[in-house]
Design an enzyme around this catalytic site. Structure first.
Site, mmCIF file in Angstrom:
data_model
loop_
_atom_site.group_PDB
_atom_site.id
_atom_site.type_symbol
_atom_site.label_atom_id
_atom_site.label_comp_id
_atom_site.label_asym_id
_atom_site.label_seq_id
_atom_site.Cartn_x
_atom_site.Cartn_y
_atom_site.Cartn_z
ATOM 1 N N TYR A 1 0.818 -1.211 0.000
ATOM 2 C CA TYR A 1 0.000 0.000 0.000
ATOM 3 C C TYR A 1 0.853 1.263 0.000
ATOM 4 O O TYR A 1 0.428 2.305 -0.488
ATOM 5 C CB TYR A 1 -0.890 0.045 1.252
ATOM 6 C CG TYR A 1 -2.250 -0.580 1.095
ATOM 7 C CD1 TYR A 1 -2.375 -1.908 0.710
ATOM 8 C CD2 TYR A 1 -3.398 0.150 1.354
ATOM 9 C CE1 TYR A 1 -3.625 -2.492 0.588
ATOM 10 C CE2 TYR A 1 -4.651 -0.424 1.233
ATOM 11 C CZ TYR A 1 -4.759 -1.746 0.849
ATOM 12 O OH TYR A 1 -5.995 -2.312 0.728
ATOM 13 N N LYS B 1 2.786 -15.195 2.780
ATOM 14 C CA LYS B 1 3.021 -15.984 1.563
ATOM 15 C C LYS B 1 4.522 -16.248 1.468
ATOM 16 O O LYS B 1 5.193 -15.897 0.491
ATOM 17 C CB LYS B 1 2.476 -15.198 0.354
ATOM 18 C CG LYS B 1 2.474 -15.941 -0.964
ATOM 19 C CD LYS B 1 1.404 -17.006 -1.083
ATOM 20 C CE LYS B 1 1.541 -17.729 -2.412
ATOM 21 N NZ LYS B 1 0.681 -18.924 -2.503
ATOM 22 N N ASP C 1 -3.294 -17.998 0.696
ATOM 23 C CA ASP C 1 -4.291 -18.682 -0.147
ATOM 24 C C ASP C 1 -5.019 -19.761 0.656
ATOM 25 O O ASP C 1 -6.244 -19.882 0.614
ATOM 26 C CB ASP C 1 -3.638 -19.254 -1.417
ATOM 27 C CG ASP C 1 -2.365 -20.051 -1.157
ATOM 28 O OD1 ASP C 1 -1.831 -19.998 -0.034
ATOM 29 O OD2 ASP C 1 -1.895 -20.737 -2.089
ATOM 30 N N ASP D 1 -6.615 -6.773 4.173
ATOM 31 C CA ASP D 1 -7.720 -6.102 3.462
ATOM 32 C C ASP D 1 -8.641 -7.157 2.846
ATOM 33 O O ASP D 1 -9.862 -7.117 3.008
ATOM 34 C CB ASP D 1 -7.136 -5.198 2.365
ATOM 35 C CG ASP D 1 -8.225 -4.512 1.559
ATOM 36 O OD1 ASP D 1 -9.173 -3.987 2.164
ATOM 37 O OD2 ASP D 1 -8.122 -4.505 0.312
ATOM 38 N N ASP E 1 -12.567 -8.761 4.379
ATOM 39 C CA ASP E 1 -13.829 -8.724 3.624
ATOM 40 C C ASP E 1 -14.440 -10.124 3.556
ATOM 41 O O ASP E 1 -15.644 -10.297 3.710
ATOM 42 C CB ASP E 1 -13.612 -8.201 2.194
ATOM 43 C CG ASP E 1 -13.859 -6.702 2.076
ATOM 44 O OD1 ASP E 1 -13.560 -5.976 3.039
ATOM 45 O OD2 ASP E 1 -14.349 -6.259 1.012
#
Ligand code: IPM
Ligand code: MG
Length: 353
Positions: free
Chosen positions: A138, A188, A220, A244, A248
């Site tokens: 970001y 990851k 994942d 983020d 959600d």
């Protein structure tokens, strides 16, 4: 305590109005709070040509805490990137050093039917995602779009310093200590160096918290496990972009993204509190939005910044009560419950309080 109130765009003003109504009741009841409102996001651009006007930032710095609605809207999507509403949000997070973003996902038993997952998969769900909020891809430099070898390329930099990882790790371990003492670090590391460092630092910090069981999961797999068996998680800690996305996904486990509050904290627990959902331009101004995430954000404000746990519980219990009464905004409505407007939901919570 001074609260900077930043309603923002879309449904932001409607949902924040319900939270302000609640705060006014608490004030009439003796709470020593002051509120001052300022524009941010598209509203900031409209008022001052800047999604984070200087006066808004000044107010937010001087205040003890910030209550934010939501930012963004289609009318701003064609502005130059630095002028877009989202930049205002990212800048205030960075300027106030709000590096630890707490996103709880809690299922109210009565809303099990509103989740898109089977009730038995989600019932009893109580999970906390700690998302790092001021680093990662970001904010990493360099970033941009430029021409290389005759074609445009877009690029961003995923970057974490060990001090950035360490400070959010301490927050996450501290929270896990007060919860189920299980912390899952999501990254990851099988592909990204940035994640490799993240994982190493998590393991180092874990030595200070022997009571907390630390585990590691690739992002994942974490996305899959959140949908497959979400109750295996107690506290999750992860970087900005993974957090983020996963938050959600987690929101849907609880029936609606309209139910989920968040807190963004600096080192001193000065916080900015906001619902995790967006500005929902499609229903803005129609008195249809769910104000509960914003109201629950006020409860988090009491819990984390004011350290007034009794009032935090009181607000959360008022929300539980209206849910138990069968009141529902459209996003959480199911057959047999009573559909109410945004303001009616706000009134009901005030009454329950
Ligand atoms: C969030 C939002 C923001 C983010 C956007 C609006 C910039 O999606 O708070 O999750 O990506 O952080
Ligand atoms: Mg998001």
């Amino acid at each position: 305590m001074k609260i900077a109130v930043l309603p923002g765009d879309g449904i932001g003003p409607e949902i924040v109005a319900q939270a302000v109504k609640l705060l006014e009741v608490l004030r009439a009841d003796g709470a020593k709070i002051e509120m001052e409102t300022a524009p941010i996001g598209g509203a900031g651009y409209d008022a001052a040509g800047d999604p984070l006007p200087e006066a808004t930032l000044k107010l937010a710095r001087e205040a003890d805490t910030v209550l934010l609605g939501a930012v963004g809207g289609p009318q701003y999507d064609t502005l130059d990137r630095p002028l877009r509403p989202e930049r205002g949000l990212l800048r205030i997070r960075k300027e106030l050093n709000l590096f630890a973003n707490l996103r709880p996902a809690l299922l109210y038993p009565e809303l099990a039917g509103a989740s898109s997952l089977k009730p038995e998969v989600v019932s009893g769900l109580d999970l906390m995602i700690v998302r790092e909020l001021t680093g990662d891809v970001y904010f990493g430099q360099p970033r941009g779009i430029e021409v290389r070898n005759g074609e445009r390329v877009g690029f961003n930099t995923m970057l974490y310093s060990e001090s950035e990882v360490r400070r959010v790790a301490h927050v996450a371990f501290g929270i896990a200590m007060k919860r189920g003492r299980k912390l899952c670090s999501v990254e990851k590391a099988n592909v990204l160096e940035c994640s490799e460092l993240w994982k190493e630092v998590m393991i180092e910090v874990s030595k200070d918290y022997p009571e907390v069981a630390l585990s590691h999961m690739y992002v994942d797999n974490a996305a899959m496990q959140l949908i497959r068996a979400p109750k295996q998680f107690d506290t999750i800690v992860t970087g900005n972009i993974f957090g983020d996305i996963l938050s959600d996904a987690a929101s849907m486990l609880s029936g609606s993204i309209g139910m989920l509050p968040s807190a963004s904290l600096d080192e001193h627990n000065k916080g900015m509190y906001e619902p995790i959902h967006g500005s929902a331009p499609d229903i803005a101004g129609k008195n249809l939005a769910n104000p509960l995430a914003t109201i629950l954000s006020v409860a988090m404000m009491y819990r984390y910044t004011f350290a007034d746990l009794a009032t935090a519980d009181r607000i959360e219990n008022a929300v539980k009560k209206v849910i138990a009464q069968g009141l529902r905004t459209g996003d959480i409505w199911t057959e047999g419950t009573q559909k109410v407007s945004c303001s009616a939901m706000g009134d009901a919570v005030v009454k329950a309080l």
